[in-house]
Design a protein around this motif. Structure first.
Motif, PDB file in Angstrom:
ATOM      1  N   ASN A 456       0.832  -1.202   0.000  1.00 40.32           N
ATOM      2  CA  ASN A 456       0.000   0.000   0.000  1.00 40.32           C
ATOM      3  C   ASN A 456       0.868   1.254   0.000  1.00 40.32           C
ATOM      4  OD1 ASN A 456      -3.104  -0.356   0.342  1.00 40.32           O
ATOM      5  ND2 ASN A 456      -2.224  -2.012   1.567  1.00 40.32           N
ATOM      6  N   ASP A 457       0.240   2.375  -0.305  1.00 39.28           N
ATOM      7  CA  ASP A 457       0.917   3.671  -0.293  1.00 39.28           C
ATOM      8  C   ASP A 457       1.610   3.864   1.058  1.00 39.28           C
ATOM      9  OD1 ASP A 457       1.646   6.331  -0.193  1.00 39.28           O
ATOM     10  OD2 ASP A 457      -0.243   7.085  -0.986  1.00 39.28           O
ATOM     11  N   PRO A 458       2.917   4.101   1.057  1.00 42.18           N
ATOM     12  CA  PRO A 458       3.639   4.275   2.326  1.00 42.18           C
ATOM     13  C   PRO A 458       3.013   5.322   3.238  1.00 42.18           C
ATOM     14  CG  PRO A 458       5.193   4.079   0.522  1.00 42.18           C
ATOM     15  CD  PRO A 458       3.827   4.163  -0.103  1.00 42.18           C
ATOM     16  N   ALA A 459       2.463   6.379   2.662  1.00 40.02           N
ATOM     17  CA  ALA A 459       1.836   7.411   3.484  1.00 40.02           C
ATOM     18  C   ALA A 459       0.620   6.867   4.230  1.00 40.02           C
ATOM     19  CB  ALA A 459       1.425   8.602   2.610  1.00 40.02           C
ATOM     20  N   VAL A 460      -0.124   5.957   3.581  1.00 45.48           N
ATOM     21  CA  VAL A 460      -1.288   5.339   4.221  1.00 45.48           C
ATOM     22  C   VAL A 460      -0.840   4.425   5.357  1.00 45.48           C
ATOM     23  CG1 VAL A 460      -3.257   3.795   3.871  1.00 45.48           C
ATOM     24  CG2 VAL A 460      -2.681   5.501   2.133  1.00 45.48           C
ATOM     25  N   LEU A 461       0.238   3.674   5.120  1.00 47.51           N
ATOM     26  CA  LEU A 461       0.754   2.781   6.156  1.00 47.51           C
ATOM     27  C   LEU A 461       1.265   3.566   7.357  1.00 47.51           C
ATOM     28  CD1 LEU A 461       2.717   0.240   3.924  1.00 47.51           C
ATOM     29  CD2 LEU A 461       0.510  -0.119   5.048  1.00 47.51           C
ATOM     30  N   VAL A 462       1.958   4.665   7.103  1.00 51.52           N
ATOM     31  CA  VAL A 462       2.451   5.502   8.200  1.00 51.52           C
ATOM     32  C   VAL A 462       1.276   6.070   8.997  1.00 51.52           C
ATOM     33  CG1 VAL A 462       3.629   7.661   8.749  1.00 51.52           C
ATOM     34  CG2 VAL A 462       4.655   6.055   7.131  1.00 51.52           C
ATOM     35  N   ALA A 463       0.241   6.520   8.293  1.00 54.73           N
ATOM     36  CA  ALA A 463      -0.931   7.087   8.974  1.00 54.73           C
ATOM     37  C   ALA A 463      -1.599   6.046   9.865  1.00 54.73           C
ATOM     38  CB  ALA A 463      -1.919   7.624   7.945  1.00 54.73           C
ATOM     39  N   ALA A 464      -1.694   4.794   9.379  1.00 58.35           N
ATOM     40  CA  ALA A 464      -2.300   3.725  10.181  1.00 58.35           C
ATOM     41  C   ALA A 464      -1.449   3.445  11.409  1.00 58.35           C
ATOM     42  CB  ALA A 464      -2.456   2.462   9.339  1.00 58.35           C
ATOM     43  N   CYS A 465      -0.137   3.408  11.240  1.00 58.71           N
ATOM     44  CA  CYS A 465       0.777   3.177  12.357  1.00 58.71           C
ATOM     45  C   CYS A 465       0.645   4.289  13.392  1.00 58.71           C
ATOM     46  CB  CYS A 465       2.204   3.083  11.836  1.00 58.71           C
ATOM     47  SG  CYS A 465       3.457   2.900  13.128  1.00 58.71           S
ATOM     48  N   GLU A 466       0.601   5.512  12.915  1.00 60.34           N
ATOM     49  CA  GLU A 466       0.484   6.638  13.837  1.00 60.34           C
ATOM     50  C   GLU A 466      -0.849   6.617  14.574  1.00 60.34           C
ATOM     51  OE1 GLU A 466       1.251   9.952  11.297  1.00 60.34           O
ATOM     52  OE2 GLU A 466       3.439   9.824  11.557  1.00 60.34           O
ATOM     53  N   THR A 467      -1.905   6.172  13.901  1.00 62.79           N
ATOM     54  CA  THR A 467      -3.212   6.042  14.556  1.00 62.79           C
ATOM     55  C   THR A 467      -3.129   5.065  15.720  1.00 62.79           C
ATOM     56  OG1 THR A 467      -4.463   6.560  12.546  1.00 62.79           O
ATOM     57  CG2 THR A 467      -5.602   5.282  14.245  1.00 62.79           C
TER      58      THR A 467
END
Length: 520
Positions: A456-467
């Motif tokens: 998936n888009d790295p930005a989406v993965l980072v956002a999920a991790c940060e959530t």
């Protein structure tokens, strides 16, 4: 030897609102599925529609099959329910070690009601229900319509995985009961290898499913959810409006923290389950535990994966007071508490790791502090703050910190996967129904596919991790961990008390190749 009576947390349910309710993806032939996976097929032409489900005969109301809408008629479902003989299950399958289930909740839980409505083995009532059915939809009850099932009859196959004698016997009980109701009611019992059986089930092609559940947490949500909106309900093709009714009740039930109010909510769910004959709760299994007379301090909590040895000692008469010999259920599959979801692994983990809270003796619904000294809950039930115990050391010598606690929960949620217990933790943090990390990444598209998830888009993965990290925050100076839930969660302590709530040494996991704790 001592014999101790136990009530095991397992309920068998025969689900009736299944593949026949709505058309499924067609298959190319009428032969039963033979592999673990199924190749995509083209959309059928109108002439090919009859072949879309090989387990429903002709797929028509012609005496040689059932149409796709067969089980959408509630009288059909009730007719099946009244044709099931519980006494055969109790006497022949469980050898008397079971009682008939009147609902989905276990004794003592909110929703458990001895006066709840339930079905009985009654062939006259079964016949009456079938005569009230209107499978051809012409407005005329089948008992008065020569073109409907009472005169036409029907044929379908009930599947079981070969070697599973329980599922086979359940199917044969239905087969025998329906044959007595009407000799034109033909049920064929078909055994399939496990991969083929599972493929048929997941493809929504099994006209009737027998499923058992061993609880993860001692809470009614862990019983109602699987059979209505979760694991089995999701494969049952319940109509959208019916699923919405169950979801509203279950959401309200799990979000409510007052046991009395939860009880009233689940009573409504009981009535809906009965009225719609979604499935037939079959039996609640019972059993016995055995131990030598010199074994002392053994805690027989039915939710434990196995014995917990720290309370056990050997008294007078023991052959060897320094050794305990135990027969395990099998070999452990994985010793990562975030991933282990089998009984043999769980037995080992419960003797190695500890959780923030743990079960109070034999009680499955009462908890005592373990790695958390105490905790507080916000007025709205969404923010839990745990004070972490001082002076605790891991096996390899490291000191327990609040960061270890936060890291352990974060790591599990980010790991996800339906072959793991993480769905139990995902829902409280992400929201009811959002039971995997992929829910907040790509709407479940990469569920159980780590490679696709990471693509998936790295930005989406980072956002999920940060959530995830925002929802579980450590304060090492204060010695606290604050967990913010998506909604109030009645059984939250029960959810974190079992193995998947175990705390690992962050430093040790990272040194051994685990997640580094960052969202980079």
């Amino acid at each position: 030897m001592r014999k101790i009576f136990l009530l095991l947390s397992i309920v068998m349910v025969a689900s009736l609102v299944l593949a026949a309710c709505t058309p499924s993806t067609p298959v190319e032939t009428e032969s039963p599925i033979s592999g673990a996976t199924e190749e995509p097929v083209a959309e059928p032409t109108e002439e090919e529609d009859i072949a879309f489900n090989p387990y429903m005969g002709s797929n028509k109301l012609d005496g040689n099959g059932i149409p796709p809408t067969f089980f959408s008629d509630v009288h059909i479902r009730k007719g099946f329910a009244y044709a099931f003989d519980w006494s055969v299950v109790i006497d022949d399958v469980f050898m008397g070690e079971a009682v008939q289930s009147k609902g989905l909740a276990l004794p003592g839980m909110p929703g458990y009601d001895l006066d709840a409505p339930f079905y009985t083995y009654d062939l006259e009532k079964s016949a009456a229900e079938f005569k009230l059915a209107d499978v051809d939809g012409d407005g005329i009850p089948a008992g008065e319509d020569p073109d409907d099932i009472w005169e036409m009859g029907f044929r379908l196959q009930i599947l079981y995985n070969t070697g599973n004698s329980t599922r086979q016997i359940y199917a044969e009980i239905i087969q025998a009961g329906l044959a007595e109701v009407n000799e034109k009611f033909q049920v064929e019992v078909l055994g399939l290898p496990w991969p083929a059986y599972l493929t048929a089930q997941r493809a929504h092609k099994t006209p009737m499913l027998v499923a058992g559940w061993l609880e993860d947490i001692h809470d009614p949500h862990n019983w109602y959810q699987p059979y209505t909106t979760g694991t089995y309900g999701g494969r049952a093709n319940l109509p959208d409006d019916l699923k919405a009714q169950f979801k509203a009740l279950l959401d309200a039930g799990v979000a409510e923290t007052d046991p009395a109010l939860r009880h009233e909510i689940y009573l409504e769910a009981n009535q809906l389950f009965y009225d719609e004959a979604v499935g037939v709760p079959v039996v609640l299994a019972t059993s016995h535990g055995y131990e030598q007379k010199w074994v002392e301090g053994r805690v027989l909590n039915p939710i434990f994966s196995g014995d917990i040895y720290k309370t056990i000692s050997l008294g007078e008469g023991a052959f060897d007071p320094t050794t305990i010999t135990n027969a395990s259920i099998g070999d452990p599959l994985v010793l990562d508490p975030a991933a282990a979801y089998d009984t043999a692994s769980g037995e080992v983990l419960q003797n190695v790791y500890e959780t923030l809270v743990f079960y109070d003796g034999i009680h499955t619904d009462k908890f005592v502090p373990q790695l958390a000294e105490e905790w507080t809950v916000s007025d709205d039930g969404t923010v839990w703050t745990f004070n972490i115990r001082d002076g605790v050391k891991f096996h390899e010598g490291g000191d327990l910190s609040a960061s270890d606690v936060a890291y352990s929960f974060q790591r599990g949620l980010l790991q996800g996967g339906y072959s793991t217990p993480q769905w139990l933790l995902a829902e409280p943090f992400f929201g009811v129904g959002l039971d995997d990390i992929t829910a907040i990444v790509d709407d479940f598209a990469s569920a159980d596919d780590r490679e696709s998830l990471l693509a998936n888009d790295p930005a989406v993965l980072v956002a999920a991790c940060e959530t995830v990290k925002e929802k579980i925050v450590a304060d090492d100076e204060a010695g606290t961990v604050t967990m913010t839930l998506a909604q109030p969660w009645g059984p939250f302590l029960a959810t974190i008390a079992n193995n998947w709530g175990a705390i690992m040494d962050k430093e040790w996991v990272i040194e051994n190749g685990g997640w580094d704790g960052s969202c980079d």
